[in-house]
Design an enzyme around this catalytic site. Sequence first.
Site, short mmCIF file in Angstrom:
data_model
loop_
_atom_site.label_atom_id
_atom_site.label_comp_id
_atom_site.label_asym_id
_atom_site.label_seq_id
_atom_site.Cartn_x
_atom_site.Cartn_y
_atom_site.Cartn_z
N GLY A 90 0.80 -1.22 0.00
CA GLY A 90 0.00 0.00 0.00
C GLY A 90 0.83 1.26 0.00
O GLY A 90 0.37 2.34 -0.37
N ARG A 175 15.24 -0.90 1.75
CA ARG A 175 15.73 -2.14 2.34
C ARG A 175 16.00 -3.18 1.27
O ARG A 175 15.47 -3.10 0.16
CB ARG A 175 14.75 -2.66 3.39
CG ARG A 175 13.47 -3.20 2.79
CD ARG A 175 12.53 -3.73 3.87
NE ARG A 175 11.32 -4.27 3.28
CZ ARG A 175 10.21 -4.52 3.96
NH1 ARG A 175 10.14 -4.28 5.25
NH2 ARG A 175 9.16 -5.02 3.35
N ARG A 182 6.09 -13.94 -0.13
CA ARG A 182 5.56 -14.26 1.20
C ARG A 182 4.58 -15.43 1.06
O ARG A 182 4.12 -15.72 -0.05
CB ARG A 182 4.73 -13.08 1.74
CG ARG A 182 5.40 -11.75 1.66
CD ARG A 182 4.44 -10.68 1.12
NE ARG A 182 5.19 -9.49 0.71
CZ ARG A 182 5.43 -8.46 1.50
NH1 ARG A 182 4.93 -8.43 2.68
NH2 ARG A 182 6.16 -7.45 1.07
N ASP A 251 1.17 -12.53 5.42
CA ASP A 251 1.81 -11.60 4.47
C ASP A 251 3.13 -11.07 5.02
O ASP A 251 3.88 -10.41 4.31
CB ASP A 251 0.88 -10.42 4.14
CG ASP A 251 0.37 -9.72 5.38
OD1 ASP A 251 -0.24 -10.39 6.23
OD2 ASP A 251 0.59 -8.50 5.51
P1 AMP Z 1 2.05 -4.30 7.71
O1 AMP Z 1 1.27 -4.55 8.94
O2 AMP Z 1 3.04 -3.16 7.83
O3 AMP Z 1 2.69 -5.53 7.16
O4 AMP Z 1 1.01 -3.77 6.63
C1 AMP Z 1 -0.15 -4.46 6.27
C2 AMP Z 1 -0.73 -3.89 4.98
O5 AMP Z 1 -1.17 -2.54 5.19
C3 AMP Z 1 0.25 -3.84 3.84
O6 AMP Z 1 -0.48 -4.15 2.69
C4 AMP Z 1 0.71 -2.40 3.83
O7 AMP Z 1 1.18 -2.00 2.56
C5 AMP Z 1 -0.55 -1.66 4.24
N1 AMP Z 1 -0.27 -0.38 4.90
C6 AMP Z 1 0.20 -0.20 6.16
N2 AMP Z 1 0.33 1.13 6.43
C7 AMP Z 1 -0.06 1.81 5.32
C8 AMP Z 1 -0.15 3.20 4.96
N3 AMP Z 1 0.20 4.16 5.81
N4 AMP Z 1 -0.61 3.50 3.72
C9 AMP Z 1 -0.96 2.53 2.86
N5 AMP Z 1 -0.90 1.22 3.13
C10 AMP Z 1 -0.45 0.84 4.33
MG MG Z 2 3.81 -6.35 5.88
#
Ligand code: AMP
Ligand code: MG
Length: 485
Positions: A90, A175, A182, A251
């Site tokens: 995202g 990174r 995944r 994921d």
């Molecule tokens: P994570 O918990 O960081 O692995 O994120 C879970 C999902 O939420 C992933 O698809 C991320 O890309 C999306 N995501 C988390 N924070 C944001 C944000 N601020 N804007 C857009 N997508 C986000």
């Molecule tokens: Mg993630």
Amino acid sequence: MPISRRFENSYAEDLQGLYVPWQGQDWPDPGLLLINTPLAQELGLDAQALQSPEGVAMLSGHALPDSARPLAQAYAGHQFGGFSPQLGDGRALLVGEIIDPQGHRWDLHLKGSGRTPFARGGDGRAVLGPVLREYLISEAMSALGVPTTRALAACTTGEKVLRQFGPEPGAVLARTAASHLRVGTFQFFAARGEKDKLRLLLDYAVARHDPDLTGASDAALRFLGRVGARQARLVAQWMGLGFIHGVMNTDNTTISGETIDYGPCAFMDRYDPATVFSSIDQMGRYAYGNQPAIVLWNLARLAEALLPLIDTDEERAIARASEVIEDTRAIYRRAWLEVFSRKLGLDAPDETLIDGMHELWTGQGVDFTSFFRALPDALNGRTEGLADLFETPGDTLTAWLAQYRAAISDPDRAIARMSECNPVYIPRNHLVEEALSAASEKGDMAPFTALLARVQAPFSPVDGAERYAQPAPTDAPQIVTFCGT
Ligand code: AMP
Ligand code: MG
């Protein structure tokens, strides 16, 4: 191109349907905050060029080189047990792949590079504190010998981003990873019933991570076993360090066996298997002691996704996959025993001693990291330091120590081995909080830089750095961590 090597784009070329071509955001004022020079050198990149305006433009996602085919990856995933058929990057981009001087392929990935079509309600941004947190903890994990994504750089964007506690500096983390495949990547096609694409994805993953399985008739099943073994060994290493990932969704569970996504992760100070730091983990699903069960649960989700490729007869496929999962359970137990045997300096795993040690800790508020650093003195007969770590040291500790001494044939050799695997310095929560707030609130990077230096050399005690080895004062507030990197 400024960074001396061209990108390859095997993901973009081979995996149509698993991404959206996308660009990073134009930032008001991109700036470089941190660059990981040793990692740049390992990758064969020119660290000087990375710091040039073109290098910073790339590392922040502001403007990417021509050889890159940037994209947002699609994936699905079980989050806290509930399935989402479409998650995806995202706020991240896969820039491309770098081939290092040894011929290994690494993804270069940006986190916080702007909204993508997968952003749902999110703002596509990352903020400084969590970006620094991932930088610091992934560097610590790497120095501790744990497979992990690595931080190449942290950039500021010049924007202020509104978060829970007010405006914060916007940031981007660059990174590297052996790949960003995944469990959720496989679930994406599986959920759509797209067997042909699933097969292409399997071939791609096998070529990248398990090339010796290429062309094998049972490649899907053996691949499942490989991923299971990598993940089992990874989680065993986490357990040996008191590391709590905090958001082991499918994921965030890699095919490569690398630790990924350092959102709400933290290291446990006082031993308690129920320890949770994440604000959103109300049920303790991802507590320290649950991690081994969760990794098997996640593997079972990968198995489900792969079933059509394991055997055309579903029942047979399930039976075969279940065997692999049972084997992985045994691999985990062995890996866990090996990790703790090394930490104790034993010649061979000793289940009674290791299980007994965990019982010994129960309810005693023992600082996990300090316990292992106190063992050498205890082996040499000076037990006060060890006993001081227990609320009520007593006969059980004395009995365990006697059993431990009896298991060690050569104390000097054991002590030498232990000093190579039991860290003095881990990113302790109170130190991490202190370093991140100084950086975010005052623009003062000095505490961060000092802490980073310690955790990058975790086994080498430094005179004058005692504070970095000590647990938080017992009356310090309980730390709570948050997801959004
Ligand atoms: P994570 O918990 O960081 O692995 O994120 C879970 C999902 O939420 C992933 O698809 C991320 O890309 C999306 N995501 C988390 N924070 C944001 C944000 N601020 N804007 C857009 N997508 C986000
Ligand atoms: Mg993630």
